[in-house]
Design a protein around this motif. Structure first.
Motif, PDB file in Angstrom:
ATOM      1  N   GLY A 192      35.588  19.815 -96.847  1.00  0.00           N
ATOM      2  CA  GLY A 192      34.310  20.487 -96.630  1.00  0.00           C
ATOM      3  C   GLY A 192      34.502  21.913 -96.165  1.00  0.00           C
ATOM      4  N   GLN A 193      35.459  22.143 -95.287  1.00  0.00           N
ATOM      5  CA  GLN A 193      35.732  23.496 -94.803  1.00  0.00           C
ATOM      6  C   GLN A 193      36.317  24.381 -95.900  1.00  0.00           C
ATOM      7  N   THR A 194      37.007  23.772 -96.860  1.00  0.00           N
ATOM      8  CA  THR A 194      37.629  24.531 -97.947  1.00  0.00           C
ATOM      9  C   THR A 194      36.613  24.964 -98.997  1.00  0.00           C
ATOM     10  N   PHE A 195      35.783  24.037 -99.431  1.00  0.00           N
ATOM     11  CA  PHE A 195      34.855  24.318-100.534  1.00  0.00           C
ATOM     12  C   PHE A 195      33.430  24.633-100.076  1.00  0.00           C
ATOM     13  N   PHE A 196      33.065  24.210 -98.870  1.00  0.00           N
ATOM     14  CA  PHE A 196      31.691  24.405 -98.389  1.00  0.00           C
ATOM     15  C   PHE A 196      31.698  24.963 -96.967  1.00  0.00           C
ATOM     16  N   PRO A 197      32.262  26.149 -96.752  1.00  0.00           N
ATOM     17  CA  PRO A 197      32.331  26.701 -95.397  1.00  0.00           C
ATOM     18  C   PRO A 197      30.929  26.971 -94.841  1.00  0.00           C
ATOM     19  N   SER A 198      30.744  26.644 -93.568  1.00  0.00           N
ATOM     20  CA  SER A 198      29.448  26.833 -92.927  1.00  0.00           C
ATOM     21  C   SER A 198      29.655  27.012 -91.430  1.00  0.00           C
ATOM     22  N   LYS A 199      28.740  27.736 -90.802  1.00  0.00           N
ATOM     23  CA  LYS A 199      28.804  27.898 -89.352  1.00  0.00           C
ATOM     24  C   LYS A 199      28.508  26.582 -88.638  1.00  0.00           C
ATOM     25  N   ASP A 200      27.764  25.712 -89.309  1.00  0.00           N
ATOM     26  CA  ASP A 200      27.442  24.396 -88.752  1.00  0.00           C
ATOM     27  C   ASP A 200      28.406  23.372 -89.342  1.00  0.00           C
ATOM     28  N   PRO A 201      29.325  22.816 -88.560  1.00  0.00           N
ATOM     29  CA  PRO A 201      30.292  21.857 -89.113  1.00  0.00           C
ATOM     30  C   PRO A 201      29.643  20.624 -89.724  1.00  0.00           C
ATOM     31  N   THR A 202      28.474  20.225 -89.238  1.00  0.00           N
ATOM     32  CA  THR A 202      27.783  19.057 -89.799  1.00  0.00           C
ATOM     33  C   THR A 202      27.359  19.324 -91.239  1.00  0.00           C
ATOM     34  N   ILE A 203      26.870  20.545 -91.506  1.00  0.00           N
ATOM     35  CA  ILE A 203      26.461  20.915 -92.867  1.00  0.00           C
ATOM     36  C   ILE A 203      27.664  20.888 -93.796  1.00  0.00           C
ATOM     37  N   SER A 204      28.782  21.411 -93.344  1.00  0.00           N
ATOM     38  CA  SER A 204      30.003  21.411 -94.151  1.00  0.00           C
ATOM     39  C   SER A 204      30.461  19.993 -94.452  1.00  0.00           C
ATOM     40  N   LEU A 205      30.415  19.128 -93.435  1.00  0.00           N
ATOM     41  CA  LEU A 205      30.827  17.736 -93.627  1.00  0.00           C
ATOM     42  C   LEU A 205      29.899  17.020 -94.598  1.00  0.00           C
ATOM     43  N   LEU A 206      28.587  17.200 -94.438  1.00  0.00           N
ATOM     44  CA  LEU A 206      27.632  16.523 -95.322  1.00  0.00           C
ATOM     45  C   LEU A 206      27.786  17.001 -96.760  1.00  0.00           C
ATOM     46  N   ALA A 207      28.073  18.285 -96.952  1.00  0.00           N
ATOM     47  CA  ALA A 207      28.291  18.802 -98.310  1.00  0.00           C
ATOM     48  C   ALA A 207      29.533  18.172 -98.931  1.00  0.00           C
ATOM     49  N   SER A 208      30.572  18.005 -98.130  1.00  0.00           N
ATOM     50  CA  SER A 208      31.794  17.368 -98.622  1.00  0.00           C
ATOM     51  C   SER A 208      31.544  15.904 -98.969  1.00  0.00           C
ATOM     52  N   LEU A 209      30.803  15.200 -98.096  1.00  0.00           N
ATOM     53  CA  LEU A 209      30.505  13.796 -98.363  1.00  0.00           C
ATOM     54  C   LEU A 209      29.582  13.645 -99.570  1.00  0.00           C
ATOM     55  N   ALA A 210      28.695  14.617 -99.782  1.00  0.00           N
ATOM     56  CA  ALA A 210      27.837  14.585-100.969  1.00  0.00           C
ATOM     57  C   ALA A 210      28.679  14.748-102.233  1.00  0.00           C
ATOM     58  N   THR A 211      29.707  15.599-102.162  1.00  0.00           N
ATOM     59  CA  THR A 211      30.614  15.758-103.305  1.00  0.00           C
ATOM     60  C   THR A 211      31.418  14.486-103.529  1.00  0.00           C
ATOM     61  N   PHE A 212      31.852  13.863-102.434  1.00  0.00           N
ATOM     62  CA  PHE A 212      32.511  12.560-102.540  1.00  0.00           C
ATOM     63  C   PHE A 212      31.580  11.564-103.229  1.00  0.00           C
ATOM     64  N   GLY A 213      30.308  11.564-102.836  1.00  0.00           N
ATOM     65  CA  GLY A 213      29.327  10.672-103.453  1.00  0.00           C
ATOM     66  C   GLY A 213      29.046  11.003-104.902  1.00  0.00           C
ATOM     67  N   ALA A 214      29.243  12.278-105.291  1.00  0.00           N
ATOM     68  CA  ALA A 214      28.991  12.666-106.686  1.00  0.00           C
ATOM     69  C   ALA A 214      29.886  11.898-107.649  1.00  0.00           C
ATOM     70  N   GLY A 215      31.078  11.534-107.180  1.00  0.00           N
ATOM     71  CA  GLY A 215      31.973  10.767-108.032  1.00  0.00           C
ATOM     72  C   GLY A 215      31.418   9.410-108.399  1.00  0.00           C
ATOM     73  N   PHE A 216      30.473   8.917-107.612  1.00  0.00           N
ATOM     74  CA  PHE A 216      29.872   7.621-107.891  1.00  0.00           C
ATOM     75  C   PHE A 216      28.794   7.714-108.970  1.00  0.00           C
ATOM     76  N   LEU A 217      28.273   8.915-109.214  1.00  0.00           N
ATOM     77  CA  LEU A 217      27.216   9.069-110.216  1.00  0.00           C
ATOM     78  C   LEU A 217      27.719   8.746-111.610  1.00  0.00           C
ATOM     79  N   THR A 218      28.965   9.089-111.892  1.00  0.00           N
ATOM     80  CA  THR A 218      29.514   8.882-113.231  1.00  0.00           C
ATOM     81  C   THR A 218      30.269   7.571-113.373  1.00  0.00           C
ATOM     82  N   ARG A 219      30.383   6.813-112.288  1.00  0.00           N
ATOM     83  CA  ARG A 219      31.097   5.537-112.401  1.00  0.00           C
ATOM     84  C   ARG A 219      30.391   4.556-113.338  1.00  0.00           C
ATOM     85  N   PRO A 220      29.064   4.433-113.299  1.00  0.00           N
ATOM     86  CA  PRO A 220      28.418   3.539-114.275  1.00  0.00           C
ATOM     87  C   PRO A 220      28.603   4.002-115.712  1.00  0.00           C
ATOM     88  N   ILE A 221      28.660   5.319-115.926  1.00  0.00           N
ATOM     89  CA  ILE A 221      28.858   5.840-117.290  1.00  0.00           C
ATOM     90  C   ILE A 221      30.251   5.474-117.780  1.00  0.00           C
TER      91      ILE A 221
END
Length: 433
Positions: free
Chosen positions: A41-70
């Motif tokens: 999250g700090q590498t790809f989604f830098p933010s002054k708020d660490p929670t925002i950076s973490l949530l953006a990273s976890l959202a990207t982690f979750g993005a991998g699940f969108l294409t799993r059914p496909i």
């Protein structure tokens, strides 16, 4: 003439290793992203708020699940037409390409908005590949196994996954111990990902040598169209609920490293102890659960340990939040992971052997991928967001407990499928085309 699973010789250790190691490596690469969510999250989604950076990273982690059914739809169905082996080669090759891409993508500070875009694209490709991996590899293990050892062979699927969790956890402990926080953010997580890619060529060579287990459908007697194998919708619906519950609990436990470091503010090297505990408990209990289900049946094993898991969730999370030390973290996590894995091997075997061979890979892949995409993919993000919103350190316990309760209802409605309960003849015919 093709042999049935009862007549076919058991697979060699090389064939089993090719499937289990390949599947485990895919999960290593896929889950390492989660374990290093803070640094990524700090590498790809830098933010002054660490929670925002973490949530953006976890959202990207979750993005991998969108294409799993496909991936499950295309690669899983491909495995039911062309065979398990070519499907597993395809999924593994795609995963190797995707994980290398993520590891080599420059940071946001280097290339700007292109960095998170590339990370999401590679993550989507990862999801597509992994979605197409589970169905063919699980179908292969069950079809290659003697009928009275299906539980044991299917449990190797989860054992490979938990070996991956353990290796990722040990890698995290090692890197966080020898690297500073800045180095871990700048390149440490990339090392963890690239370690997995080294094994890709060797696993591909092993997989090319496995024997095919798909038995072609018998040709129709007349010139008319071949009859389609009906899909058992009761199994599909109950299997979806059971797998959804299992993946919710699993990904909450996989989140424990991030939970310990961000919510409980434990040192990173201590937080990775949770991942090690999950992996060790899985290695110990996956195979044991499969063996027990071969001996006593799928339903007794599933229900016994699942009910124990439901009872243990609250006290275990309370212990972690109260003591906040390595001993409490690893003990509680190991208990929860052990009970979960003692049950899920029987669960996966039950769903897989209840599906007809000619639709087994595709149906299992789609059901598994949908369950994980909807519930597993959102679990870590939901837990992090709800913990931040409710300001409660026990939020993961309530989230995990709710999923376990839903799974228990589905298990109670699932019919027995083990040969020890049905008899060899009925069990073999139930798993045949």
């Amino acid at each position: 003439m093709s042999q049935s699973s009862s007549e076919r010789a058991p697979p060699t250790w090389r064939q089993v290793a090719a499937v289990v190691a390949g599947n485990g490596l895919e999960f290593y690469d896929f889950l390492t992203f989660s374990f290093f969510a803070v640094q990524i999250g700090q590498t790809f989604f830098p933010s002054k708020d660490p929670t925002i950076s973490l949530l953006a990273s976890l959202a990207t982690f979750g993005a991998g699940f969108l294409t799993r059914p496909i991936g499950a739809f295309f690669i899983g169905r491909f495995a039911d037409r062309a065979g398990r082996r070519p499907a597993m080669l395809l999924s593994f090759s795609l995963m190797g390409f995707a994980i290398t891409g993520i590891a080599l993508t420059p940071s946001y500070h280097s290339i700007g908005i292109a960095a998170p875009i590339l990370a999401v694209i590679f993550r989507l490709l990862q999801g597509f590949a992994l979605g197409g991996e589970v169905g063919p590899s699980t179908a292969y293990l069950l079809e290659a196994a003697p009928p009275h050892r299906r539980g044991f062979y299917a449990s190797l699927q989860y054992m490979g996954q938990d070996t991956a969790v353990l290796c990722a956890g040990l890698m995290g402990v090692l890197l966080s111990s020898i690297l500073s926080a800045g180095d871990l953010r700048d390149f440490g997580w990339r090392i963890a990902l690239l370690v997995g890619t080294v094994i890709v060529p060797f696993a591909l060579i092993l997989r090319r040598g496995i024997a095919e287990t798909l038995v072609p459908a018998a040709p129709a007697d007349d010139a008319g169209p071949k009859p389609r194998t009906p899909i058992p919708w009761r199994v599909v619906i109950l299997g979806f609920a059971m797998l959804a519950a299992g993946t919710t609990a699993n990904y909450v436990l996989d989140y424990m490293t991030t939970y310990a470091s961000t919510t409980l503010h434990m040192a990173t090297r201590l937080a990775f102890g949770a991942t090690v505990a999950v992996g060790l408990a899985g290695l110990t209990c996956d195979m044991l659960g499969g063996v027990l289900s071969d001996r006593y049946g799928r339903r007794p094993v599933m229900l016994t340990f699942w009910i124990a898991l439901l009872i243990a969730v609250g006290p275990c999370f309370w212990m972690i939040a109260h003591f906040r030390n390595l001993a409490a973290l690893m003990t509680a996590t190991a208990i929860l992971s052990g009970l979960l894995n003692l049950s899920t091997s029987a669960m996966l075997t039950s769903v897989t052997e209840s599906l007809p061979m000619q639709v087994r890979s595709g149906t299992l892949a789609i059901v598994y991928a949908l369950a994980i995409s909807v519930f597993g993919g959102s679990a870590q993000f939901n837990v992090a967001a709800l913990t931040h919103l409710l300001q409660s350190e026990l939020t993961p316990a309530f989230y995990m407990g709710g999923g376990v309760l839903i799974g228990l209802v589905a298990m109670l409605m699932m019919r027995e499928s083990a040969p020890v309960k049905l008899g060899p003849a009925l069990a073999t015919s139930a798993a045949a085309p």
